[in-house]
Each structure stands twice: as C-alpha cells, then as structure tokens.
Design a protein around this motif. Structure first.
Motif, mmCIF file in Angstrom:
data_model
loop_
_atom_site.group_PDB
_atom_site.id
_atom_site.type_symbol
_atom_site.label_atom_id
_atom_site.label_comp_id
_atom_site.label_asym_id
_atom_site.label_seq_id
_atom_site.Cartn_x
_atom_site.Cartn_y
_atom_site.Cartn_z
ATOM 1 N N TYR A 56 0.814 -1.211 0.000
ATOM 2 C CA TYR A 56 0.000 0.000 0.000
ATOM 3 C C TYR A 56 0.854 1.270 0.000
ATOM 4 O O TYR A 56 0.324 2.364 -0.066
ATOM 5 N N GLN A 61 -4.208 5.228 2.205
ATOM 6 C CA GLN A 61 -4.702 4.183 1.304
ATOM 7 C C GLN A 61 -4.845 2.857 2.032
ATOM 8 O O GLN A 61 -5.683 2.029 1.668
ATOM 9 N N ALA A 62 -4.015 2.660 3.049
ATOM 10 C CA ALA A 62 -4.068 1.387 3.769
ATOM 11 C C ALA A 62 -5.258 1.317 4.704
ATOM 12 O O ALA A 62 -5.548 0.267 5.268
#
Ligand code: SF4
Ligand code: SF4
Lengths: 375, 164
Positions: free
Chosen positions: A223, A345-346
């Motif tokens: 990620y 994003q993770a």
C-alpha cells in the motif's frame, strides 16, 4: 454520524447500511469523509474520500519563486512545519549541488527532531482523545507547547516558521539557546516518561488497541505505507537510516519497530521514536560549533534546468519532493509525495472486518494530517 | 490493574505542581513575547531626519508571496533641501494585514531597514477590510515597536542622514 439507506452497490452486495462519517467530524482531524458499509457491527467496506482541504499548493508553487515556495511547504503538514520546509530545501539544494555549512546542518537536525517530538506529542494527545480519554491531550499539549515556545524564540513563529532556507537557515540561534535547550530536553525527557506511564499500559487502552486494525508487513509495503505506521508492522525502514540525508549518518540512534502492526504498535512506535529523537538532539547539541549558517547563494535563486527528487523522513513518513526546473526563478512543476496520503490508502485494508466502533481508533492510529493529504 | 494505577499516580503527581497555563487576556499574567517574535509587519521611522526609512522601492512588494502590499514613491523634499540622503521617499503604503501570512520575507529583502516584523498580533476587527492599514498606521506600529524594543538599524550604510 448520519445513517442512510442506499441501494446495494456492486461491491457491497446485499448490504444496505451505509454509514457516512465526516467531512465535518471531530475525530477526522480535519475535513475528511469516510464512507463505511456495515453488516451488523462489522465493517464490510470502507471508502475514504479526500480532497476537502485541497488548496492547490502544488499548482501555487509554479507561480512563486523558490524563496516564496517555502511558505507553502510550511502549510502542507501543519503539525511538522520544519520537516516540510526541509524537504523542499533539500530538493533544491540537490538540484543546485550546494554544500551546506556544518552549523546549519546541525541546527536543522535539532529543530526537525524537536518538531518530530512536537508532532508525535500531538498524536499522543489526540489519540487518547479518539479513544475517549481526556487526560492525555492535556499532557501532550503541555509538552508540545514547550517545544513551540522554543521555536518562537528561534524562528519568530510558533507554527509557520519560514526558517529553513535553500543553503542554510534564516538566522543564527539566539544566545541563550543552549541554556533553554538543556531545560527543554530535561522537561521533554520527563514528559515523555510521564505520558508513557499515563496511557501505554492502561488496561482499557490496551483492550481497545491491541489486535485492532492489523496490517501485515507485506500489505503495508504494497500500500506504500511509510514512517511509523510501516515500522509498526515490523519493517525497519527509515529514510534517515536507509538513505541518510543531511548529516543523519553521523548520529547514533535506533529505529523502533513493532511486532504486530496493530493500533497499539503504531502508537508505541511513536512514543519510542520521541526517545530516539531526544538522543539525536543530545548528540547534535554537543557537536554544535560556531560557524556560518548560510551557503553562498544569490537571493533570487535560479537552479539549473533539470529534475530532482529528494526524500526526507517526516514524522508521518517518507516525504518526497519532486521538482522540475526550467532554469528560471520559479519551479516549472512541484510534486509532493505526501506520506499521509499514501498511509491513508491502507485504511481500507485496516478497516476491513473491524468493528464500527474501532473505525475512529484505526483512523487515528495512522496519524494523518489533512493539509498534507489534500495539499 | 497495574497500568491504570500507574496512570493514576501520574495524575496525582500533577495535582501537586503549579499550573502550566497562563491567564490569557489578563495583562499581567500573559506569556512574554520573545524578542524575535514575528507579528505583523510595520514601517520604521528614522528619527535622525524625521522621515520613514522606506523609499517605496517596491522590492518587498514584488517578493511578498500573498501580494498584500502596495506602495507609491515620490521625490523626497528633504533631499532637495540637503537634509536627507534619500532621493526618493514613500508617499503611500498599504498592507492588507488580513492577507499577510506573517512570513517575514518583506523584512529579509528590504535593503533600507525600512520594515520590521513588529510584535503586534492582536488585530481583531469588526469590518471585513478593517485590517487594511495605510502609511500613518504602519508608522505608528513601527514607532511603538521601536520604542518597546530599542530597535537599531543594521544596514548603516543606507541610512538617510547626511554626514557633515
Ligand atoms: S519597505 Fe523596504 S523594500 Fe519595501 S518599499 Fe520600503 S524600502 Fe523598499
Ligand atoms: S510578512 Fe510576508 S505576507 Fe506579510 S507583508 Fe511581508 S512578505 Fe507579505
């Protein structure tokens, strides 16, 4: 929090409860919208929506000359301003091939590490608040305030410093800096231990954070997670060590890593990092010698034509600055690789299958600054 | 249990020490302002020739990242009389302090010691453009700053008085 029903989407088949969190939500630490689909209490899917704080900083950089751009970098990560300034200045210096005086390098290291402590202290405080504990925020802010008082004495401003310059720093340190630093590091050392004792082993805190929001090392790397959030998953990656910039290769400090990649690890890696930062400051203070603080540069900078990418370790992770110069006094293009943006994003991964009550805790644990996410 | 008790110990210890907060609006209990503190920019007054240091050269105006200043230059009558070395002098100067980001760039670039970050920081106004300040107001801010801090010019070669 508003609850609405929505027609089932393709991804969330047969799930009809969508919970919308934000953009105006106190625990998002800014303006950030998180849309969560739930099945009972479990989160099935989460979708972060960013962009509510978009100010077009990268585009604005194209219209300002190199000296003015530094003021914009102050305002990206507004909790760790000096680290942002350093990122940009390092990139321009790399492009121009400048040699920075020793004293300026040391001043930068001292102030940036102090900024890291201040930033992590803020994280410590608001993370307690996210979980529902009111006390830590008062302790965290007390310590952060001390650092900022010193910044005010050195740079003239508490947050928007505009202090690090291409080629050095703006002004030399004030005369009583050494004395103030001794008191400050003393107080900070004690303050960190106090903060640690207050929250880290608290049973309720452990219950809420251990094993919550787990992300494994492989997923974290995929990620693009960086900084303390990556190190909590057990990856010992720190730009200060793996690709030292400035004079970081001269210092002896440890890179704390976590074991499980859960919320508690992400929290404790930061606490430990504050101790390491104090260690760096201590070494840098002892090596501080009088000397010039500015390399020989013209006031109106005109770096040569070319492209450059420089990485620094900001408190949130790997801050990259990419500059395209066309030889004029204004950058042709500036791109910021913001660590908060990549870390965010993770979030989808961490939130999957978590309880909805833990959403705020997981979001808090990756310590985003929206000014940097949206730029 | 142990963790909670440890935490309780910290809070109990805190109850015994002096508070770290200050009572903000009370004039005698405020935190002290540091010497380098950057408040809003102000124009300085040259006592030796009784005119502003500023020549209206527009360098700061071009360098300001927010374009919040403007200035107009005129011929200096005192120069014609031989009292001042400044050939030109500022006629009008305006800063929209509501737009100023207190970055200090204008102070860095000025060649004449004419502008300085004052310690003024409490500028709440009721009108939308209440913080557009003109030359007399800027000079007032500057004079107050000079009085408070005993400011001395650093670029002596550019100072206006004619040496006899
Ligand atoms: S303040 Fe300084 S730089 Fe600005 S117009 Fe006046 S003399 Fe020129
Ligand atoms: S401090 Fe910065 S923003 Fe304010 S007037 Fe000066 S250059 Fe402009």
């Amino acid at each position: 929090m508003i609850t609405t029903t929505q027609t089932p989407t393709q991804q969330a088949d047969a799930i009809d409860l969508m919970v919308n969190m934000g953009p105006q939500h106190p625990s998002t630490h800014g303006v950030f919208r998180l849309v969560i689909w739930v099945d009972g209490e479990r989160i099935v899917k989460a979708e972060p929506h960013v962009g509510y704080l978009h100010r077009g900083s990268e585009k604005l950089c194209e219209g300002e000359n190199y000296g003015q751009v530094i003021t914009l970098f102050d305002r990206l990560d507004y909790v760790a301003n000096l680290n942002g300034e350093l990122g940009f200045c390092l990139a321009v210096e790399k492009l121009m091939g400048l040699e920075i005086p020793e004293r300026a390098e040391r001043i930068r290291v001292i102030l940036c590490e102090l900024n890291r402590i201040a930033s992590h202290m803020l994280f410590y405080g608001v993370y307690g608040l996210d979980i529902g504990a009111m006390t830590p925020v008062l302790y965290g802010f007390r310590e952060r305030e001390r650092v900022q008082a010193l910044f005010e004495a050195v740079t003239g401003a508490r947050m928007m410093h505009n202090y690090i310059r291409v080629g050095g720093v703006k002004e030399d340190l004030p005369d009583d800096f050494g004395k103030r630093m001794t008191t400050l590091t003393d107080q900070l050392g004690r303050g960190i231990e106090e903060c640690d004792a207050l929250l880290s082993d608290n049973e309720m805190f452990l219950e809420r954070t251990k094993g919550v929001g787990v992300i494994g090392p492989a997923d974290a790397i995929d990620y693009g997670v960086s900084g303390p959030s990556l190190r909590a998953s057990g990856v010992a990656e720190d730009v200060r060590v793996s690709e030292p910039y400035g004079i970081y290769d001269m210092f002896d400090f440890g890179v704390p890593i976590g074991a499980n990649g859960d919320c508690w690890d992400r929290y404790y890696v930061r606490v430990e990092e504050m101790r390491q930062s104090l260690k760096i400051i201590d070494q840098a203070m002892r090596q501080l010698e009088p000397g010039p603080i500015m390399a020989k540069v013209r006031r109106l900078l005109r770096p040569p034509k070319g492209e450059v990418y420089a990485r620094t370790e900001s408190p949130r992770g790997d801050l990259g600055v990419f500059i395209v110069s066309d030889g004029t006094d204004k950058p042709y293009r500036v791109k910021v690789r913001a660590p908060s943006f990549a870390n965010l994003q993770a979030l989808q991964h961490m939130l999957r299958d978590a309880y909805i009550a833990d959403a705020v805790i997981i979001l808090g644990s990756i310590d985003i600054v929206l000014g940097e996410v949206d730029r | 249990m142990i963790g909670s008790i440890k935490g309780l110990g910290v809070t109990l210890k805190t109850a015994l020490r002096k508070p770290v907060t200050a009572q903000y609006p009370a004039p005698d209990k405020r935190l002290e302002i540091d010497e380098r503190y950057m408040g809003f920019p102000a124009l300085l007054w040259d006592d030796t020739v009784a005119e502003p240091y500023c020549t209206g050269c527009m360098v700061c105006i071009r360098e300001c990242p927010t374009q919040c200043m403007s200035a107009k230059m005129k011929d200096n009558p005192l120069h014609a009389d031989g009292k001042s070395r400044r050939r030109k002098i500022v006629e009008e100067f305006e800063i929209n302090l509501g737009r100023c980001i207190v970055c200090g760039i204008c102070v860095d670039v000025c060649n004449f010691d004419a502008i300085e970050m004052s310690h003024e920081h409490e500028l709440g106004k009721y009108a939308r453009n209440g913080n557009r300040v003109d030359l007399p107001e800027l000079l007032d801010m500057g004079k107050q700053f000079q009085q408070e801090t005993g400011w001395k010019p650093t670029q002596a070669k550019n100072i206006g008085r004619v040496e006899k």
